[in-house]
Scaffold this active site. Structure first.
Site, short mmCIF file in Angstrom:
data_model
loop_
_atom_site.label_atom_id
_atom_site.label_comp_id
_atom_site.label_asym_id
_atom_site.label_seq_id
_atom_site.Cartn_x
_atom_site.Cartn_y
_atom_site.Cartn_z
N ASP A 1 48.72 10.81 75.63
CA ASP A 1 49.55 10.19 76.67
C ASP A 1 49.49 8.66 76.57
O ASP A 1 50.21 7.96 77.28
CB ASP A 1 49.18 10.70 78.07
CG ASP A 1 47.74 10.43 78.44
OD1 ASP A 1 46.97 9.93 77.59
OD2 ASP A 1 47.36 10.73 79.60
N SER A 2 48.67 8.16 75.63
CA SER A 2 48.71 6.73 75.30
C SER A 2 50.11 6.33 74.83
O SER A 2 50.45 5.15 74.81
CB SER A 2 47.68 6.40 74.21
OG SER A 2 47.80 7.28 73.12
N ASP B 1 48.72 16.03 74.83
CA ASP B 1 48.06 15.65 76.08
C ASP B 1 48.83 16.16 77.29
O ASP B 1 50.06 16.07 77.32
CB ASP B 1 48.00 14.13 76.18
CG ASP B 1 46.59 13.59 76.10
OD1 ASP B 1 45.63 14.35 76.34
OD2 ASP B 1 46.45 12.39 75.80
N LYS C 1 45.40 19.01 75.67
CA LYS C 1 44.19 18.27 76.06
C LYS C 1 44.34 17.80 77.50
O LYS C 1 45.45 17.43 77.90
CB LYS C 1 43.96 17.06 75.14
CG LYS C 1 42.79 16.18 75.58
CD LYS C 1 42.38 15.17 74.55
CE LYS C 1 43.14 13.87 74.57
NZ LYS C 1 43.12 13.13 75.84
N GLU D 1 42.03 15.61 80.82
CA GLU D 1 40.89 14.75 81.13
C GLU D 1 40.08 15.30 82.31
O GLU D 1 40.65 15.70 83.32
CB GLU D 1 41.38 13.34 81.48
CG GLU D 1 42.05 12.66 80.30
CD GLU D 1 42.47 11.21 80.59
OE1 GLU D 1 42.07 10.66 81.65
OE2 GLU D 1 43.19 10.65 79.75
N GLU E 1 35.05 9.51 75.13
CA GLU E 1 35.64 8.16 75.03
C GLU E 1 34.79 7.14 75.78
O GLU E 1 34.34 7.40 76.91
CB GLU E 1 37.08 8.16 75.60
CG GLU E 1 37.69 6.76 75.59
CD GLU E 1 39.20 6.73 75.77
OE1 GLU E 1 39.82 7.80 75.91
OE2 GLU E 1 39.75 5.61 75.75
#
Ligand code: KIV
Length: 275
Positions: free
Chosen positions: A50-51, A89, A119, A121, A188
């Site tokens: 999602d960056s 993501d 993925k 978080e 991270e």
């Protein structure tokens, strides 16, 4: 579902899981078809992170990513790759509310892109979501430590694992993600010693970014790795090329040749002798 650029066996999430403690797992982010084509022969895993919201769309944080944005980029990366395990993501807002919401969003991502895994978080707080998605047959990659989707809430990018309490919380997060059934976990922005301790502590591969060389694999944002990042380059990034410079030189040369009418020359126009 998107079909692959060429036939061939893709690396699966289970293949990645079996790489624990072996040859380091090579991961990069990818958001577009041409970059996926260029990276696919070299990597084990491509993350449609999602960056993308920051790197390609110019948002200040990853909160600018939407499900539609992730699916569109996931489709492009699937079209451009044939070998890598492609992970997409889950954007902020698409999974946190409930296990049901998480499963519905994960299904949509997999059905509309054909990717191998998703993925998300979070550790202890997202274990129910991970377990529900895995139970639905979709492999999940976890993400613990510094969580980009939480930077606004936390007031910035803060390195984790500096206090005993925080180290204990990270260990609980890693255990929760593993127990929920994730096939691997991104670590991270943590202290180096903590990332290597987490790697020894769990039986699924850890993928480090700003973490430790002892992680089971490494990931970088592609634009950082090739020197395309125009703002601040984070400490943990190693630039393997300087495309910023190359593009700037090319653009300056093009501008100069257009202004002087050196371009287009005879080779770049159609005359009587061309078909
Ligand atoms: O979105 C992303 O690019 C990521 C990586 C930094 C792991 O989550």
């Amino acid at each position: 579902m998107v079909s692959d650029a060429s036939a061939g066996d893709r690396i699966s999430a289970d293949d990645i899981r079996r790489r624990k403690g072996g040859v380091p797992i090579v991961c990069l982010t990818a958001y577009t078809y041409p970059i996926a084509r260029m990276l696919d022969p070299h990597v084990d895993l491509l993350l449609v992170g999602d960056s993308v919201a920051m790197v390609l769309h110019g948002h200040a944080t990853t909160l600018g990513a939407s499900l539609e944005m992730m699916i569109a980029h996931g489709q492009a990366v699937m079209r451009g790759s044939a070998k890598a395990c492609v992970v997409v993501d889950m954007p902020a807002g698409s999974y946190e509310t409930s296990a049901g919401q998480a499963v519905a969003s994960a299904r949509r991502i997999v059905e509309e892109t054909g990717c191998q895994a998703v993925k998300l978080e979070g550790g202890v707080d997202m274990a129910a979501q991970i377990a529900a998605i895995v139970a639905d047959g979709i492999p999940v990659m976890g993400h613990i430590g510094l969580l980009p989707q939480s930077v606004e809430k936390e007031g910035g990018y803060k390195i984790k694992g500096r206090t005993e309490d925080n180290i204990a919380a990270l260990l609980r997060d890693a255990e929760a993600v593993e127990k929920a059934g994730a096939f691997s976990v991104v670590i991270e922005g943590t202290m180096e010693a903590v990332a290597s301790r987490l790697t020894r502590h769990i039986a699924i591969p850890t993928i480090g970014i700003g973490a430790s060389g002892e992680c089971d694999g490494q990931i970088l944002v592609i634009d950082d790795m090739i020197g395309m990042t125009v703002d601040r380059v984070p400490k943990f990034v190693k630039e393997y090329a300087n495309l910023r410079g190359t593009i700037s030189v090319a653009a300056a040369r093009y501008a100069s040749e257009v202004r002087s009418r050196a371009f287009p020359g005879p080779d770049h126009v159609f005359g009587e002798d061309t078909e």
